[in-house]
Design an enzyme around this catalytic site. Structure first.
Site, PDB file in Angstrom:
ATOM      1  N   GLU A   1     -11.140   3.326   7.227  1.00  0.00           N
ATOM      2  CA  GLU A   1     -10.072   4.235   7.664  1.00  0.00           C
ATOM      3  C   GLU A   1     -10.679   5.437   8.354  1.00  0.00           C
ATOM      4  OE1 GLU A   1      -6.262   6.696   5.764  1.00  0.00           O
ATOM      5  OE2 GLU A   1      -7.867   6.006   4.450  1.00  0.00           O
TER       6      GLU A   1
ATOM      7  N   ASP B   1       1.998   9.282  -5.752  1.00  0.00           N
ATOM      8  CA  ASP B   1       1.982  10.737  -5.616  1.00  0.00           C
ATOM      9  C   ASP B   1       2.157  11.206  -4.178  1.00  0.00           C
ATOM     10  OD1 ASP B   1      -0.448   9.537  -5.117  1.00  0.00           O
ATOM     11  OD2 ASP B   1      -1.673  11.097  -6.019  1.00  0.00           O
TER      12      ASP B   1
ATOM     13  N   GLY C   1      -9.605   7.743  -1.659  1.00  0.00           N
ATOM     14  CA  GLY C   1     -10.267   9.011  -1.416  1.00  0.00           C
ATOM     15  C   GLY C   1     -11.129   8.998  -0.164  1.00  0.00           C
TER      16      GLY C   1
ATOM     17  N   HIS D   1       1.308   4.928  -2.213  1.00  0.00           N
ATOM     18  CA  HIS D   1       0.825   5.857  -3.240  1.00  0.00           C
ATOM     19  C   HIS D   1       1.995   6.567  -3.910  1.00  0.00           C
ATOM     20  CE1 HIS D   1      -3.536   5.724  -2.325  1.00  0.00           C
ATOM     21  NE2 HIS D   1      -3.113   5.392  -1.112  1.00  0.00           N
TER      22      HIS D   1
ATOM     23  N   HIS E   1       0.857  -1.191   0.000  1.00  0.00           N
ATOM     24  CA  HIS E   1       0.000   0.000   0.000  1.00  0.00           C
ATOM     25  C   HIS E   1       0.890   1.237   0.000  1.00  0.00           C
ATOM     26  CE1 HIS E   1      -4.100   1.722   1.177  1.00  0.00           C
ATOM     27  NE2 HIS E   1      -3.292   2.772   1.056  1.00  0.00           N
TER      28      HIS E   1
ATOM     29  N   HIS F   1      -9.723   1.099  -0.231  1.00  0.00           N
ATOM     30  CA  HIS F   1      -9.570   1.843   1.014  1.00  0.00           C
ATOM     31  C   HIS F   1     -10.914   1.778   1.739  1.00  0.00           C
ATOM     32  CE1 HIS F   1      -6.142   3.514  -1.122  1.00  0.00           C
ATOM     33  NE2 HIS F   1      -5.782   4.213  -0.057  1.00  0.00           N
TER      34      HIS F   1
END
Length: 482
Positions: free
Chosen positions: A205, A21, A175, A19, A17, A202
């Protein structure tokens, strides 16, 4: 065996996991901004890092996500995506990551006209360059975004199908969870599942177990990103456990997004004790200012994990990888062997510590002389720097790494050479002379498998000899590529 930061870094790990960016080098952001004419809050590395990382003042998940506005501003060209993908994979390799899944949303990189397929090709190219350089195994996860139109998720699902078996290993939904339920993107996940593509979402969370339930039963999630609030539903937790659905847990990030208030409140240890398939991940190396080794070290201390516990969590990561079954089995077997060798104290290294005096080292015929620093750490750093800036040694792919703690250890590596052919013999030699104040040590065990950066992919047996007399020491090794 004491779990030092150096040992944790050497352990082979899977990063599931991460990202793209949210995991850039700060210097790279500044470089790309200058090339592209993008205005940044600051062009000073330290100041920009403060702007981008969470630090000691965590906010909401939405606050966390807003940090990406800066990184995305410089990721709107094929060249920038290729560069950051390469650098991320190399940084992970340096951190002991053997298998990396990079996730990103192509739709967020089309501001200046880049095509969706261009983004994938660019990320693929950067990851392939990293594989050629260091052998790290990688895969791409394409992300739909909860708060962006479901029509775009369908478009991204179609893109994932186009690149199935061509670099893309899974599909995700990222998101803000609240007010943006996964069920709105069900059509995209129907496409993905009908084409036999892996899914992770996701969920749990910043919203309750209902979000996890929807991810699994509406969108067919094979893994759950985060899942910190799964504990709120015992029945769903039992289902996740019974069906061995892995949880991609990110400790530092969970605190930064206020998914949990503190590590004391984090459910990781509860999940582990109940034998859920928990894995450790970074989420965003830059935004959370972390590495996978730091996450393992954090877990080890916060949850009082033993070496055997870490071994199990490492294996969980590789078991959960979006790899073909037989490839996954072979990788796990090698990882188990490597963990065993590392934790037994083996390794193709020699360590040196110093508080005073100087050290003269002959490495493959190149003589390096350094003066000890004001501390063990300074002396180690001085020696490593001298090795890593020597043109002859750099050309041979030789690298020295100083321990980040105060032990004063320096580890000498021979770079993985992908071009080696079958039965090629690789050899190395290092001799050192202490000139007062240096303590020469070795943790070498003859007959162990090749490991570290001599070549972690070879698997051939290595023969070694180590001698130490008075103020001098030498190491010779040889290995066959099988």
């Amino acid at each position: 065996m004491r779990l030092t930061p150096e040992i944790i870094q050497r352990l082979p790990k899977a990063e599931l996991h991460c990202h793209l960016d949210g995991s850039l080098r700060v210097k790279t952001i500044i470089d790309l901004a200058q090339i592209q004419g993008v205005e940044l809050p600051s062009t000073n590395e330290a100041d920009l890092l403060k702007n981008l990382s969470i630090g000691d003042t965590p906010g909401s998940l939405e606050d966390y996500i807003r940090k990406f506005d800066i990184t995305l501003s410089v990721l709107q060209t094929p060249e920038s995506l290729e560069r950051v993908a390469f650098e991320l994979a190399m940084d992970c390799h340096e951190d002991g990551v053997r298998y990396l899944e990079v996730r990103y949303s192509p739709i967020l990189h089309t501001k200046n006209g880049m095509q969706l397929s261009e983004t994938v090709d660019s990320v693929k190219k950067g990851l392939a360059e990293a594989f050629d350089e260091c052998g790290i195994i990688t895969g791409i996860i394409i992300c739909g975004i909860r708060h962006i139109s479901p029509d775009h998720s369908i478009e991204l699902a179609d893109l994932s199908i186009q690149y199935k078996n061509r670099g893309v290993v899974g599909f995700d939904l990222a998101g803000a969870e609240e007010n943006f339920p996964a069920k709105h993107h069900q059509d995209a996940f129907d496409m993905i599942l009908k084409n036999n593509i892996n899914t992770t979402l996701h969920a749990g969370e910043a919203f309750g177990p209902e979000s996890i339930h929807q991810a699994i039963h509406t969108c067919g999630a094979h893994r759950i990103g985060h899942g910190t609030r799964l504990e709120e539903s015992k029945d769903l937790l039992k289902y996740v456990n019974d069906h061995r659905i892995p949880l991609e847990m990110c400790l530092t990030s969970n605190i930064h997004t206020k998914s949990v208030t503190s590590l004391d409140e984090h459910p990781f240890r509860k999940y582990y004790d109940q034998r859920l398939r928990v894995t450790l991940n970074t989420d965003n190396r830059l935004i959370s200012n972390t590495t996978l080794s730091k996450e393992y070290e954090l877990a080890s201390k916060a949850f009082n994990l033993s070496l055997q516990d870490l071994r199990g969590i490492i294996i969980n990561g590789f078991k959960s990888a979006f790899l073909p079954h037989n490839e996954r089995r072979q990788l796990i077997k090698k990882v188990v062997d490597d963990v065993t060798n590392i934790t037994k104290g083996t390794g193709n290294v020699i360590t040196v510590t110093a508080t005073s005096g100087s050290l003269e080292a002959s490495i493959e015929g190149t003589v390096i002389t350094v003066a000890a620093g004001s501390s063990l750490q300074a002396g180690a750093a001085s020696f490593a720097s001298a090795v890593n800036t020597n043109a002859s040694l750099m050309a041979m792919g030789i690298k020295a790494v100083a321990a980040s703690d105060s032990t004063g250890q320096v580890r000498l590596y021979y770079k993985n050479t992908k071009s080696l052919s079958q039965n090629t013999r690789i050899t190395g030699q290092l001799s050192m002379t202490s000139k007062s104040g240096f303590d020469l040590q070795s943790n070498l065990t003859p007959g162990a498998k090749v490991e570290g950066k001599i070549d972690p992919s070879l698997g051939g047996l290595v023969s070694r000899s180590f001698t130490k007399a008075g103020t001098s020491a030498s190491l010779k090794f040889a290995a066959n590529v099988e």
